[in-house]
Design a protein around this motif. Structure first.
Motif, mmCIF file in Angstrom:
data_model
loop_
_atom_site.group_PDB
_atom_site.id
_atom_site.type_symbol
_atom_site.label_atom_id
_atom_site.label_comp_id
_atom_site.label_asym_id
_atom_site.label_seq_id
_atom_site.Cartn_x
_atom_site.Cartn_y
_atom_site.Cartn_z
ATOM 1 N N ASP A 113 0.822 -1.242 -0.190
ATOM 2 C CA ASP A 113 -0.136 0.121 0.131
ATOM 3 C C ASP A 113 0.716 1.285 0.177
ATOM 4 O O ASP A 113 0.365 2.296 -0.528
ATOM 5 C CB ASP A 113 -0.904 -0.082 1.135
ATOM 6 C CG ASP A 113 -2.019 -0.914 0.933
ATOM 7 O OD1 ASP A 113 -2.369 -1.494 -0.292
ATOM 8 O OD2 ASP A 113 -2.842 -1.044 1.824
ATOM 9 N N GLU A 114 1.951 1.220 0.802
ATOM 10 C CA GLU A 114 3.103 2.324 0.479
ATOM 11 C C GLU A 114 3.346 2.435 -1.032
ATOM 12 O O GLU A 114 3.309 3.784 -1.301
ATOM 13 C CB GLU A 114 4.367 2.048 1.139
ATOM 14 C CG GLU A 114 4.105 2.058 2.702
ATOM 15 C CD GLU A 114 5.468 1.727 3.196
ATOM 16 O OE1 GLU A 114 6.384 2.311 3.010
ATOM 17 O OE2 GLU A 114 5.505 0.815 4.177
ATOM 18 N N ASP B 274 0.373 3.908 -2.759
ATOM 19 C CA ASP B 274 -0.007 5.493 -2.673
ATOM 20 C C ASP B 274 0.885 6.496 -3.390
ATOM 21 O O ASP B 274 0.491 7.404 -3.857
ATOM 22 C CB ASP B 274 0.472 5.825 -0.980
ATOM 23 C CG ASP B 274 -0.083 7.198 -0.696
ATOM 24 O OD1 ASP B 274 -1.209 7.614 -0.802
ATOM 25 O OD2 ASP B 274 0.965 7.849 -0.309
ATOM 26 N N ASP C 4 -0.271 6.500 -7.034
ATOM 27 C CA ASP C 4 -1.483 7.030 -7.434
ATOM 28 C C ASP C 4 -1.381 8.532 -7.000
ATOM 29 O O ASP C 4 -2.183 9.274 -7.667
ATOM 30 C CB ASP C 4 -2.568 6.466 -6.582
ATOM 31 C CG ASP C 4 -3.174 5.041 -7.245
ATOM 32 O OD1 ASP C 4 -2.671 4.498 -8.245
ATOM 33 O OD2 ASP C 4 -4.288 4.693 -6.758
ATOM 34 N N ARG C 5 -0.546 8.771 -6.254
ATOM 35 C CA ARG C 5 -0.411 10.345 -5.847
ATOM 36 C C ARG C 5 0.670 10.870 -6.688
ATOM 37 O O ARG C 5 0.327 12.149 -7.223
ATOM 38 C CB ARG C 5 0.203 10.550 -4.377
ATOM 39 C CG ARG C 5 -0.055 11.843 -4.028
ATOM 40 C CD ARG C 5 0.248 11.607 -2.320
ATOM 41 N NE ARG C 5 -0.625 10.989 -1.690
ATOM 42 C CZ ARG C 5 -1.747 11.495 -1.174
ATOM 43 N NH1 ARG C 5 -2.360 12.526 -1.369
ATOM 44 N NH2 ARG C 5 -2.826 10.590 -0.551
ATOM 45 N N ILE D 107 -6.521 12.571 -7.601
ATOM 46 C CA ILE D 107 -5.398 12.549 -6.445
ATOM 47 C C ILE D 107 -6.183 12.411 -4.930
ATOM 48 O O ILE D 107 -7.094 13.630 -4.874
ATOM 49 C CB ILE D 107 -4.325 13.467 -6.335
ATOM 50 C CG1 ILE D 107 -3.671 12.963 -7.708
ATOM 51 C CG2 ILE D 107 -3.431 12.929 -5.342
ATOM 52 C CD1 ILE D 107 -2.364 13.794 -8.194
ATOM 53 N N GLY D 108 -6.081 11.567 -4.112
ATOM 54 C CA GLY D 108 -6.689 11.609 -2.961
ATOM 55 C C GLY D 108 -7.998 10.858 -2.870
ATOM 56 O O GLY D 108 -8.440 10.718 -1.611
ATOM 57 N N ASP E 262 -8.938 4.860 -1.544
ATOM 58 C CA ASP E 262 -8.330 3.769 -2.155
ATOM 59 C C ASP E 262 -9.192 2.589 -1.855
ATOM 60 O O ASP E 262 -9.953 2.290 -0.959
ATOM 61 C CB ASP E 262 -6.891 3.583 -1.605
ATOM 62 C CG ASP E 262 -6.318 2.510 -2.404
ATOM 63 O OD1 ASP E 262 -6.762 2.240 -3.614
ATOM 64 O OD2 ASP E 262 -5.243 1.939 -2.012
ATOM 65 N N THR F 16 -6.374 -0.458 -8.656
ATOM 66 C CA THR F 16 -6.068 0.634 -7.340
ATOM 67 C C THR F 16 -7.356 1.738 -7.587
ATOM 68 O O THR F 16 -7.811 1.802 -8.711
ATOM 69 C CB THR F 16 -4.777 1.479 -7.400
ATOM 70 O OG1 THR F 16 -4.551 2.349 -8.504
ATOM 71 C CG2 THR F 16 -3.699 0.491 -7.126
ATOM 72 N N THR F 17 -7.317 2.794 -6.974
ATOM 73 C CA THR F 17 -8.424 3.689 -7.097
ATOM 74 C C THR F 17 -8.197 4.463 -8.412
ATOM 75 O O THR F 17 -9.137 4.472 -9.251
ATOM 76 C CB THR F 17 -8.572 4.722 -5.875
ATOM 77 O OG1 THR F 17 -8.789 3.819 -4.766
ATOM 78 C CG2 THR F 17 -9.557 6.035 -6.282
ATOM 79 N N ARG F 18 -7.063 4.846 -8.863
ATOM 80 C CA ARG F 18 -6.453 5.481 -9.968
ATOM 81 C C ARG F 18 -6.344 4.791 -11.284
ATOM 82 O O ARG F 18 -5.643 5.377 -12.188
ATOM 83 C CB ARG F 18 -5.680 6.691 -9.556
ATOM 84 C CG ARG F 18 -5.939 7.565 -8.306
ATOM 85 C CD ARG F 18 -4.900 8.782 -8.325
ATOM 86 N NE ARG F 18 -5.549 9.723 -9.427
ATOM 87 C CZ ARG F 18 -4.722 10.383 -9.972
ATOM 88 N NH1 ARG F 18 -3.351 10.345 -9.780
ATOM 89 N NH2 ARG F 18 -5.038 11.188 -10.903
#
Length: 245
Positions: free
Chosen positions: A16-17, A20, A23-24, A114-115, A118, A239-241
């Motif tokens: 997950d690191e 992040d 995706d960021r 972004i943000g 997730d 992933t979300t993005r």
């Protein structure tokens, strides 16, 4: 269009690191250099594997885009944090498309900002991820082994009949790595991908395939005969993005 399919083995508990960071920072950071971030995924069968795809307009632009990104400010700012999550990042294939259908993201496809929250790494939570991206990597003896025709004429229709019509099919692009700082595997493969609405539709497809006499008695044995090693089956959650979902 060419595609890098990359599968990273990560230190336990650190996926997950990396997600992040991707995706960021690494989606727009890479696309600013001319690449397309096709998709980023958790491997549902390995909690420490991160899988992703990025596309390039052509071979020449690949070398320049990778040089621009890995020599640029976004990677320099976050490379130590990203590399600290990884045990192995060399499982990478350079692929060319044999087939791309509706459902495969176009360059510039809209994705969550972004943000955005997730998706969870499992399907146990109430907010179940909306899709599964699945497929397989078939390892071949050569690019002239007849596997491509067999897939087109026999395997793809059987997959579609079982509910897994591929949205993209790729095979190895046989060229020298034009960004040697990132190693590539040079073994010949065929890769297909598709999407499912969720776990139930994926499981139903697997059940239909497993109970098909044609698949069991003819197609699967022929796959085994033509394959250099057993296939890698992919079962991924975006992933979300991720644009591919």
């Amino acid at each position: 269009m060419l595609v890098d399919l990359r599968q990273y083995t990560l230190h336990p508990g650190r996926r997950d690191e990396l997600i992040d960071l991707f995706d960021r920072y690494f989606v727009e950071g890479q696309e600013a250099t001319g690449m397309q971030l096709v998709g980023q995924f958790r491997d549902l069968d390995d909690p420490d594997r991160f899988v992703w795809l990025r596309g390039f307009p052509d071979y020449e632009s690949r070398g320049k885009a990778l040089s621009d990104f890995y020599g640029g400010p976004v990677w320099k700012a976050h490379r130590e944090a990203a590399n600290a999550t990884m045990l192995d990042s060399d499982n990478a294939l350079l692929l060319k498309p044999l087939l791309v259908r509706e459902g495969y993201p176009e360059p510039g496809s809209i994705r969550p900002p972004i943000g955005a929250a997730d998706v969870p790494p499992s399907f146990g939570a109430a907010d179940v991820p909306p899709s599964i991206v699945a497929g397989a990597v078939y390892h071949r003896s050569s690019l002239s082994d007849g596997f491509t025709d067999f897939f087109r004429n026999d395997i793809e229709p059987a997959l579609s009949e079982a509910g897994a019509r591929p949205v993209a099919v790729f095979e190895t692009y046989p060229a020298e790595n034009n960004f040697p700082a990132l190693p590539l595997r040079d073994d010949p493969v065929l890769v297909w991908l598709t999407t499912f609405a969720g776990p139930a539709s994926y499981d139903a497809y697997r059940d239909r395939l497993a109970t098909s006499p044609k698949w069991r008695d003819h197609l699967e044995p022929e796959l085994t005969r033509l394959s250099a090693t057993p296939p890698q089956h992919l079962r991924l959650t975006p992933t979300t993005r991720s644009a591919l979902r």
